[in-house]
Design a protein around this motif. Sequence first.
Motif, PDB file in Angstrom:
ATOM      1  N   ALA A   8      12.624 -39.291   4.533  1.00  0.00           N
ATOM      2  CA  ALA A   8      11.730 -39.019   5.668  1.00  0.00           C
ATOM      3  C   ALA A   8      12.507 -38.962   6.978  1.00  0.00           C
ATOM      4  O   ALA A   8      12.266 -38.089   7.822  1.00  0.00           O
ATOM      5  N   VAL A   9      13.465 -39.882   7.155  1.00  0.00           N
ATOM      6  CA  VAL A   9      14.260 -39.910   8.392  1.00  0.00           C
ATOM      7  C   VAL A   9      15.104 -38.654   8.528  1.00  0.00           C
ATOM      8  O   VAL A   9      15.129 -38.004   9.589  1.00  0.00           O
ATOM      9  N   VAL A  10      15.804 -38.278   7.453  1.00  0.00           N
ATOM     10  CA  VAL A  10      16.671 -37.095   7.507  1.00  0.00           C
ATOM     11  C   VAL A  10      15.855 -35.822   7.679  1.00  0.00           C
ATOM     12  O   VAL A  10      16.221 -34.931   8.458  1.00  0.00           O
ATOM     13  N   LEU A  11      14.731 -35.718   6.973  1.00  0.00           N
ATOM     14  CA  LEU A  11      13.900 -34.520   7.082  1.00  0.00           C
ATOM     15  C   LEU A  11      13.329 -34.367   8.483  1.00  0.00           C
ATOM     16  O   LEU A  11      13.325 -33.255   9.045  1.00  0.00           O
ATOM     17  N   THR A  12      12.858 -35.459   9.063  1.00  0.00           N
ATOM     18  CA  THR A  12      12.316 -35.398  10.428  1.00  0.00           C
ATOM     19  C   THR A  12      13.385 -34.968  11.425  1.00  0.00           C
ATOM     20  O   THR A  12      13.143 -34.120  12.295  1.00  0.00           O
ATOM     21  N   ALA A  13      14.572 -35.555  11.307  1.00  0.00           N
ATOM     22  CA  ALA A  13      15.669 -35.176  12.205  1.00  0.00           C
ATOM     23  C   ALA A  13      16.075 -33.725  12.009  1.00  0.00           C
ATOM     24  O   ALA A  13      16.354 -33.009  12.981  1.00  0.00           O
ATOM     25  N   ALA A  14      16.095 -33.267  10.761  1.00  0.00           N
ATOM     26  CA  ALA A  14      16.479 -31.876  10.489  1.00  0.00           C
ATOM     27  C   ALA A  14      15.485 -30.904  11.113  1.00  0.00           C
ATOM     28  O   ALA A  14      15.886 -29.900  11.733  1.00  0.00           O
ATOM     29  N   LEU A  15      14.201 -31.185  10.972  1.00  0.00           N
ATOM     30  CA  LEU A  15      13.186 -30.309  11.572  1.00  0.00           C
ATOM     31  C   LEU A  15      13.306 -30.284  13.087  1.00  0.00           C
ATOM     32  O   LEU A  15      13.135 -29.234  13.722  1.00  0.00           O
ATOM     33  N   PHE A  16      13.613 -31.430  13.682  1.00  0.00           N
ATOM     34  CA  PHE A  16      13.769 -31.487  15.138  1.00  0.00           C
ATOM     35  C   PHE A  16      14.965 -30.668  15.602  1.00  0.00           C
ATOM     36  O   PHE A  16      14.849 -29.836  16.522  1.00  0.00           O
ATOM     37  N   PHE A  17      16.111 -30.865  14.978  1.00  0.00           N
ATOM     38  CA  PHE A  17      17.327 -30.197  15.439  1.00  0.00           C
ATOM     39  C   PHE A  17      17.349 -28.705  15.090  1.00  0.00           C
ATOM     40  O   PHE A  17      18.053 -27.936  15.745  1.00  0.00           O
ATOM     41  N   LEU A  18      16.595 -28.304  14.088  1.00  0.00           N
ATOM     42  CA  LEU A  18      16.497 -26.868  13.790  1.00  0.00           C
ATOM     43  C   LEU A  18      15.854 -26.109  14.945  1.00  0.00           C
ATOM     44  O   LEU A  18      16.094 -24.904  15.105  1.00  0.00           O
ATOM     45  N   LEU A  19      15.055 -26.798  15.729  1.00  0.00           N
ATOM     46  CA  LEU A  19      14.386 -26.175  16.875  1.00  0.00           C
ATOM     47  C   LEU A  19      15.156 -26.352  18.177  1.00  0.00           C
ATOM     48  O   LEU A  19      14.707 -25.877  19.227  1.00  0.00           O
ATOM     49  N   GLN A  20      16.298 -27.016  18.127  1.00  0.00           N
ATOM     50  CA  GLN A  20      17.070 -27.319  19.332  1.00  0.00           C
ATOM     51  C   GLN A  20      18.339 -26.472  19.453  1.00  0.00           C
ATOM     52  O   GLN A  20      19.248 -26.835  20.201  1.00  0.00           O
ATOM     53  N   PHE A  21      18.392 -25.359  18.751  1.00  0.00           N
ATOM     54  CA  PHE A  21      19.634 -24.592  18.722  1.00  0.00           C
ATOM     55  C   PHE A  21      20.002 -24.024  20.086  1.00  0.00           C
ATOM     56  O   PHE A  21      21.189 -23.905  20.422  1.00  0.00           O
ATOM     57  N   ARG A  22      19.027 -23.670  20.910  1.00  0.00           N
ATOM     58  CA  ARG A  22      19.351 -23.117  22.237  1.00  0.00           C
ATOM     59  C   ARG A  22      20.039 -24.153  23.118  1.00  0.00           C
ATOM     60  O   ARG A  22      21.008 -23.843  23.821  1.00  0.00           O
ATOM     61  N   VAL A  23      19.540 -25.382  23.090  1.00  0.00           N
ATOM     62  CA  VAL A  23      20.146 -26.433  23.906  1.00  0.00           C
ATOM     63  C   VAL A  23      21.555 -26.746  23.418  1.00  0.00           C
ATOM     64  O   VAL A  23      22.488 -26.910  24.214  1.00  0.00           O
ATOM     65  N   MET A  24      21.750 -26.819  22.103  1.00  0.00           N
ATOM     66  CA  MET A  24      23.074 -27.121  21.567  1.00  0.00           C
ATOM     67  C   MET A  24      24.055 -25.990  21.849  1.00  0.00           C
ATOM     68  O   MET A  24      25.245 -26.234  22.093  1.00  0.00           O
ATOM     69  N   ASN A  25      23.584 -24.751  21.835  1.00  0.00           N
ATOM     70  CA  ASN A  25      24.450 -23.632  22.221  1.00  0.00           C
ATOM     71  C   ASN A  25      24.859 -23.757  23.686  1.00  0.00           C
ATOM     72  O   ASN A  25      26.009 -23.475  24.054  1.00  0.00           O
ATOM     73  N   THR A  26      23.928 -24.200  24.521  1.00  0.00           N
ATOM     74  CA  THR A  26      24.239 -24.386  25.937  1.00  0.00           C
ATOM     75  C   THR A  26      25.240 -25.511  26.143  1.00  0.00           C
ATOM     76  O   THR A  26      26.094 -25.439  27.035  1.00  0.00           O
TER      77      THR A  26
END
Length: 371
Positions: A235-253
């Motif tokens: 549950a912890v890994v899946l929740t984090a994965a779903l969150f970071f999959l949507l954060q690609f623009r910020v990480m690219n920045t």
Amino acid sequence: MTTAQRRELKNDSPDMESRIKKRSIFPAIVFTLLVAVGLSVVVSVSIGQVSIPFGQSFWILVHQITGIQTDRITGDASGMFMDVIWQIRFPRVLLAMVAGAGLALCGTVMQASVQNPLADPFILGISSGASLGATFSIMLGFGIGGIFGELGVASWAFLGALAAAALVLGLASIGGKTSSVKLILAGTVINALCGAFSNFIIYFAKNSDGIRSVSFWTMGSLASAGWDTLPLISAVVLTAALFFLLQFRVMNTMLMGEEAAVTLGIHLNGYRRVYMVISSVVTGVLVSTCGIIGFVGLIVPHMVRSVVGSNHKRLVPVAILFGSLFMIWTDVFARTIIPNGELPIGIVTSLLGAPVFMYMLVKKSYGFGGK
């Protein structure tokens, strides 16, 4: 040269052609990795000290997961094979898959957050904090054979990991904004401090069995895998994965630097702290369950980045899948290379990861963050 000519030259550049190629092969890579992970699960549960035919393993998994009755499960498979696969090997393979995904994800996030290609999930001193907590638990009687039993080691390791991460974030925040350099320096300090306290406890405890337990735990192991340990970590890994999959623009920045982020109106310090907290929780859960498994969070993002590029829209999902695949087969190697024994998985990941990382360092065509 006119603006149109410059644009045409840029679009025809080798770098642009490489990006288009990496973008076009992304769906094929994801599909291939999904199939590879699925096949690896079936094959890996068949490999071990007790060899089980692949066909039998497949139908046992189908029967246990779906409840479908089949006459393809015959002979010993109805008894011993069923117990070996469902109670021992399948939970272990699933734990390897989840742990690999979590470590690769946290490594990718850390490298973007601190803008450092040498960053990994343990850069905030999480591994040394968890090691201190586990050492305290084992050597002073709060873990194995102690008051809280086996749960005590995992609990103390998790608390130690979170405490170390909190200290790093606190130190890096003193005197103004949190920068990537301050995070790395703070992590180095806490790592050394926790390591010193761990060695202090071991030196004065004089417990040979405890020292052996601490050594094995710090090398990493998936032997604790069970159906009771999987729900929380998954549950912890899946929740984090779903969150970071949507954060690609910020990480690219983040890879572009502070000045570019200010121009785009993105407050990197706030995002960086959130990313660090989430990554610390994920890494703490993984370490408390599996021990310290090095090199996965460092090497997997680099291997994936060399194939799909530095765009986190493609990098994050492929790193998650490849991390799962890498850990599944690393665990197979760890539990089969020694007859009637098991090699700590942390040793295997280092032995496999170090040569690959050295090759990538000397490979001139590879760069971090598209540089």
